[in-house]
Design a protein around this motif. Structure first.
Motif, PDB file in Angstrom:
ATOM      1  N   THR A  79       0.836  -1.194   0.000  1.00  0.00           N
ATOM      2  CA  THR A  79       0.000   0.000   0.000  1.00  0.00           C
ATOM      3  C   THR A  79       0.874   1.248   0.000  1.00  0.00           C
ATOM      4  O   THR A  79       0.610   2.210  -0.731  1.00  0.00           O
ATOM      5  N   MET A  80       1.921   1.239   0.803  1.00  0.00           N
ATOM      6  CA  MET A  80       2.857   2.367   0.830  1.00  0.00           C
ATOM      7  C   MET A  80       3.535   2.506  -0.527  1.00  0.00           C
ATOM      8  O   MET A  80       3.692   3.611  -1.040  1.00  0.00           O
ATOM      9  N   GLN A  81       3.924   1.390  -1.117  1.00  0.00           N
ATOM     10  CA  GLN A  81       4.562   1.412  -2.440  1.00  0.00           C
ATOM     11  C   GLN A  81       3.630   2.045  -3.467  1.00  0.00           C
ATOM     12  O   GLN A  81       4.053   2.852  -4.296  1.00  0.00           O
ATOM     13  N   LYS A  82       2.351   1.713  -3.419  1.00  0.00           N
ATOM     14  CA  LYS A  82       1.371   2.272  -4.350  1.00  0.00           C
ATOM     15  C   LYS A  82       1.287   3.798  -4.183  1.00  0.00           C
ATOM     16  O   LYS A  82       1.261   4.534  -5.169  1.00  0.00           O
ATOM     17  N   ALA A  83       1.270   4.272  -2.938  1.00  0.00           N
ATOM     18  CA  ALA A  83       1.202   5.709  -2.671  1.00  0.00           C
ATOM     19  C   ALA A  83       2.454   6.411  -3.188  1.00  0.00           C
ATOM     20  O   ALA A  83       2.376   7.458  -3.840  1.00  0.00           O
ATOM     21  N   LEU A  84       3.613   5.844  -2.910  1.00  0.00           N
ATOM     22  CA  LEU A  84       4.863   6.457  -3.345  1.00  0.00           C
ATOM     23  C   LEU A  84       4.986   6.462  -4.868  1.00  0.00           C
ATOM     24  O   LEU A  84       5.478   7.432  -5.458  1.00  0.00           O
ATOM     25  N   SER A  85       4.526   5.410  -5.503  1.00  0.00           N
ATOM     26  CA  SER A  85       4.552   5.350  -6.971  1.00  0.00           C
ATOM     27  C   SER A  85       3.675   6.443  -7.572  1.00  0.00           C
ATOM     28  O   SER A  85       4.041   7.064  -8.577  1.00  0.00           O
ATOM     29  N   GLU A  86       2.539   6.688  -6.951  1.00  0.00           N
ATOM     30  CA  GLU A  86       1.651   7.764  -7.424  1.00  0.00           C
ATOM     31  C   GLU A  86       2.335   9.117  -7.253  1.00  0.00           C
ATOM     32  O   GLU A  86       2.234   9.989  -8.128  1.00  0.00           O
ATOM     33  N   LEU A  87       3.029   9.323  -6.149  1.00  0.00           N
ATOM     34  CA  LEU A  87       3.742  10.588  -5.928  1.00  0.00           C
ATOM     35  C   LEU A  87       4.903  10.747  -6.914  1.00  0.00           C
ATOM     36  O   LEU A  87       5.225  11.865  -7.314  1.00  0.00           O
ATOM     37  N   GLU A  88       5.494   9.647  -7.331  1.00  0.00           N
ATOM     38  CA  GLU A  88       6.522   9.704  -8.377  1.00  0.00           C
ATOM     39  C   GLU A  88       5.894  10.122  -9.697  1.00  0.00           C
ATOM     40  O   GLU A  88       6.448  10.931 -10.427  1.00  0.00           O
ATOM     41  N   ARG A  89       4.718   9.564  -9.981  1.00  0.00           N
ATOM     42  CA  ARG A  89       4.020   9.892 -11.227  1.00  0.00           C
ATOM     43  C   ARG A  89       3.733  11.389 -11.316  1.00  0.00           C
ATOM     44  O   ARG A  89       3.798  11.984 -12.380  1.00  0.00           O
ATOM     45  N   THR A  90       3.427  12.027 -10.181  1.00  0.00           N
ATOM     46  CA  THR A  90       3.121  13.455 -10.166  1.00  0.00           C
ATOM     47  C   THR A  90       4.376  14.322 -10.224  1.00  0.00           C
ATOM     48  O   THR A  90       4.275  15.533 -10.408  1.00  0.00           O
ATOM     49  N   GLY A  91       5.550  13.701 -10.025  1.00  0.00           N
ATOM     50  CA  GLY A  91       6.791  14.453 -10.069  1.00  0.00           C
ATOM     51  C   GLY A  91       7.274  14.928  -8.708  1.00  0.00           C
ATOM     52  O   GLY A  91       8.332  15.544  -8.598  1.00  0.00           O
ATOM     53  N   LEU A  92       6.512  14.647  -7.669  1.00  0.00           N
ATOM     54  CA  LEU A  92       6.903  15.080  -6.331  1.00  0.00           C
ATOM     55  C   LEU A  92       8.102  14.281  -5.816  1.00  0.00           C
ATOM     56  O   LEU A  92       8.945  14.799  -5.106  1.00  0.00           O
ATOM     57  N   LEU A  93       8.160  13.021  -6.199  1.00  0.00           N
ATOM     58  CA  LEU A  93       9.277  12.140  -5.828  1.00  0.00           C
ATOM     59  C   LEU A  93       9.959  11.647  -7.084  1.00  0.00           C
ATOM     60  O   LEU A  93       9.361  11.626  -8.164  1.00  0.00           O
TER      61      LEU A  93
END
Length: 123
Positions: A50-64
């Protein structure tokens, strides 16, 4: 800041919001390395997937962004941060106004109430 996971919405969306807040308030500074997925999941009390899914989404937005052997890092793009900060603030305001309208307040009454509270806080 402690993690606040509730059962009323998907966990990964709450994680995304809370990580964004941690970045915006400086708990995770721009350009810094994030803790590992496993460490963050343990701290939040959630499944690592679940954490991985959240972080992947934040990568998609460019934040990470990820560096293959070094982990995930916070962007250094200050303009993106300011845009995100404003966007999150607007969301909070919209939710607040919707809740106040459910209580029967008009926009004018909400504004007057905010001014009253502001004066009380100044004292």
């Amino acid at each position: 800041m402690t993690w606040d996971i509730r059962s009323d919405r998907p966990v990964y969306s709450q994680l995304i919001e809370q990580i964004q807040q941690r970045i915006i308030c400086g708990e995770y500074p721009l350009g810094s390395r994030l803790p590992s997925v496993r460490d963050m999941a343990t701290e939040a009390g959630v499944n690592p997937n679940t954490m991985q899914k959240a972080l992947s989404e934040l990568e998609r937005t460019g934040l990470l962004y990820s560096q293959r052997t070094s982990g995930r890092f916070i962007t250094e793009d200050r303009e993106l941060m300011m845009t995100m900060r404003e966007s999150l603030a607007k969301e909070q305001i919209k939710e607040f106004v919707e809740q106040m309208e459910k209580l029967g307040f008009t926009l004018q009454e909400i504004y007057a109430m905010l001014q009253k509270v502001e004066k009380e806080m100044e004292q």
